[in-house]
Design a protein around this motif. Structure first.
Motif, mmCIF file in Angstrom:
data_model
loop_
_atom_site.group_PDB
_atom_site.id
_atom_site.type_symbol
_atom_site.label_atom_id
_atom_site.label_comp_id
_atom_site.label_asym_id
_atom_site.label_seq_id
_atom_site.Cartn_x
_atom_site.Cartn_y
_atom_site.Cartn_z
ATOM 1 N N TYR A 1 0.951 -1.189 -0.065
ATOM 2 C CA TYR A 1 -0.052 -0.136 -0.111
ATOM 3 C C TYR A 1 0.982 1.255 0.012
ATOM 4 O O TYR A 1 0.647 2.228 -0.948
ATOM 5 N N ASP A 2 1.899 1.187 0.893
ATOM 6 C CA ASP A 2 2.975 2.388 1.046
ATOM 7 C C ASP A 2 3.173 2.641 -0.741
ATOM 8 O O ASP A 2 3.426 3.950 -0.968
ATOM 9 N N PHE A 3 3.759 1.568 -1.268
ATOM 10 C CA PHE A 3 4.482 1.760 -2.336
ATOM 11 C C PHE A 3 3.651 2.304 -3.568
ATOM 12 O O PHE A 3 3.854 3.317 -4.130
ATOM 13 N N PHE A 4 2.583 1.817 -3.399
ATOM 14 C CA PHE A 4 1.586 2.310 -4.643
ATOM 15 C C PHE A 4 0.735 3.685 -4.299
ATOM 16 O O PHE A 4 0.541 4.388 -5.076
ATOM 17 N N GLY B 1 -2.233 0.016 -8.323
ATOM 18 C CA GLY B 1 -2.599 0.430 -6.774
ATOM 19 C C GLY B 1 -3.967 0.229 -6.622
ATOM 20 O O GLY B 1 -4.651 0.159 -5.508
ATOM 21 N N LEU B 2 -5.007 0.631 -7.687
ATOM 22 C CA LEU B 2 -6.480 0.633 -7.495
ATOM 23 C C LEU B 2 -6.796 -0.737 -7.448
ATOM 24 O O LEU B 2 -7.537 -1.174 -6.600
ATOM 25 N N CYS C 1 -5.158 -3.320 -6.308
ATOM 26 C CA CYS C 1 -4.932 -4.223 -4.868
ATOM 27 C C CYS C 1 -5.474 -3.337 -3.904
ATOM 28 O O CYS C 1 -5.214 -4.063 -2.685
ATOM 29 N N GLY C 2 -6.249 -2.211 -3.966
ATOM 30 C CA GLY C 2 -6.931 -1.639 -2.726
ATOM 31 C C GLY C 2 -6.093 -0.493 -2.398
ATOM 32 O O GLY C 2 -6.387 0.220 -1.252
ATOM 33 N N ALA C 3 -4.856 -0.291 -2.640
ATOM 34 C CA ALA C 3 -3.887 0.849 -1.962
ATOM 35 C C ALA C 3 -4.518 2.065 -2.249
ATOM 36 O O ALA C 3 -4.190 3.041 -1.588
ATOM 37 N N VAL C 4 -5.198 2.412 -3.421
ATOM 38 C CA VAL C 4 -5.931 3.524 -3.826
ATOM 39 C C VAL C 4 -7.261 3.366 -4.214
ATOM 40 O O VAL C 4 -7.309 2.381 -4.776
ATOM 41 N N THR C 5 -8.232 4.260 -3.827
ATOM 42 C CA THR C 5 -9.699 4.064 -4.005
ATOM 43 C C THR C 5 -9.920 5.016 -5.339
ATOM 44 O O THR C 5 -9.312 5.789 -5.661
ATOM 45 N N ALA C 6 -10.859 4.320 -6.105
ATOM 46 C CA ALA C 6 -11.590 5.290 -7.140
ATOM 47 C C ALA C 6 -11.923 6.649 -6.752
ATOM 48 O O ALA C 6 -11.454 7.525 -7.585
#
Length: 410
Positions: free
Chosen positions: A331-334, A373-374, A376-381
């Protein structure tokens, strides 16, 4: 544009290059639309049950609560709350029930029973909310002393599972020669025919853990040939850290994912699989958060972050505690990568340099990173929409495929 070359020469050139183009399209179709999991959890067949993913999530949450202050120090983007949600809702994205090194050689009746139980567990996960979205087994290898056992186990698993569930894959360890892949393809076709399964539904992963899989006796690099011989059935290449480094003569104290010998093998795998649609999966670490949890957390977080920066977006996890640092580092990476990518993509769409003049290949890589990122859930739409309303998923997918066309301003 006309050429002064005679027609027969141009026709010969076209025929040659058209054949080359067709071959390249077949061998290198691109990444495809499959969504790669961030990890594969390995659990011995004597310990795996239908409840294993939930049990791993609960154990990881307990460790996270106990070491929360330390883990906050590893987090660079305030992702810990998102990781906590992930561990609650779907802690394990991909899981292999292991009948090889994590299980060993046992009486046939015992492995038969374990294979049947494994098949039932896999069937119970298919479509269940919170369960792994992909799963399967690692069989024993193809050497003479174990291949019959591997085949029987695979058939028992499939029978108990009621066939090939969406997301099922089996992992074949200790691949040493390209010809072995032809035998696996024949095995898949034979099982499908005998067990009444739809054609081409069985897919497999090749575990690369022998030096001979990297450099063959004739000096060639056989992985590209392995992928070709797989006839579209090979899903991924998994790296085996300890078998590989041991076979290279690395002392036990220095066997690790970041050893130069391991880096060389994974770089060869990465280049061979590039643009084929076959994923690369990094190996494991034997350092688990038992005796020294914080030291293990720090080490695993570092290794996952290191792998991500090298383009290895999936890796093995061998302990519930690895889930914490796997998701946290991912999550940090993306999140960080998305912060960099979004303004550059917006500038690309606006045809502004933004300080960096990006080309289509760079836009492809930036868009692919944001999509990962989207997914894997690291960032949301919703988070993405607040930063750049133009960067919708269809636009990102078009940029990643290099099919983007700017809308007509009229």
């Amino acid at each position: 544009m006309n050429s002064q070359l005679p027609e027969h020469i141009r026709a010969r050139i076209d025929a040659t290059l058209d054949a080359v183009d067709a071959g390249l399209r077949t061998r290198y179709p691109g990444a495809g639309d499959r969504i790669q999991p961030v990890h594969t959890a390995y659990v011995g067949a004597d310990r795996a049950t239908a409840d294993t993913p939930a049990e791993w999530g609960a154990a990881a949450l307990e460790l996270l609560h106990r070491h929360a202050d330390f883990l906050v120090g590893l987090d660079v983007t305030d992702a810990l709350s998102a990781v906590r949600r992930r561990l609650t809702e779907q802690p394990v994205q991909d899981l292999r029930i292991d009948f090889e090194d994590g299980y060993g050689f046992r009486a046939d009746a015992e492995e038969d029973a374990a294979a049947t139980a494994a098949g039932k567990a896999l069937a119970s996960w298919a479509g269940r909310p919170g369960a792994p979205t992909s799963f399967g087994v690692r069989t024993k290898g193809l050497a003479a002393g174990e291949r019959r056992r591997a085949l029987r186990t695979l058939e028992l698993v499939l029978d108990a599972a009621g066939g090939v569930a969406p997301g099922f894959v089996f992992t074949v360890p200790k691949i040493r020669a390209a010809e072995q892949v032809s035998a696996i393809v024949d095995l898949c076709a034979g099982i499908e025919a005998v067990h009444g399964l739809p054609e081409r539904t069985l897919r497999f992963e090749l575990q690369i853990e022998s030096p001979q899989a990297i450099i063959a006796p004739d000096g060639s690099a056989p992985i590209s040939r392995m992928i070709t011989l797989a006839d579209g059935r090979c899903s991924a290449l998994h790296f085996g850290t300890y078998d590989y480094t041991a076979a290279c003569g690395i002392a036990a104290t220095d066997q690790a994912l970041d050893h130069p010998a391991a880096d060389h093998a994974k770089a060869v795998m990465q280049v061979a699989a590039a643009q084929t649609g076959v994923w690369i999966c990094d190996g494991s670490t034997q350092i688990v958060p038992d005796a020294d949890p914080e030291g293990a957390f720090r080490n695993h977080h570092r290794l996952v972050e290191r792998a991500l920066r090298r383009g290895y977006y999936q890796g093995w996890d061998m302990h519930p505690g690895h889930l914490i640092t796997r998701w946290l580092a991912t999550y940090d990476f993306f999140r960080t990568a998305t912060d960099v990518a979004v303004p550059r993509l917006q500038a690309y769409l606006d045809r502004r340099s933004g300080g960096v003049l990006d080309e289509p290949a760079t836009a492809e890589a930036l868009a692919t990173t944001v999509l990962r990122g989207l997914r894997c859930g690291a960032v949301t739409a919703d988070e993405l929409a607040t930063r750049a309303t133009e960067l919708t998923v269809p636009v990102l997918e078009a940029l990643a495929a290099r099919t983007y066309s700017a809308p007509d301003p009229r």
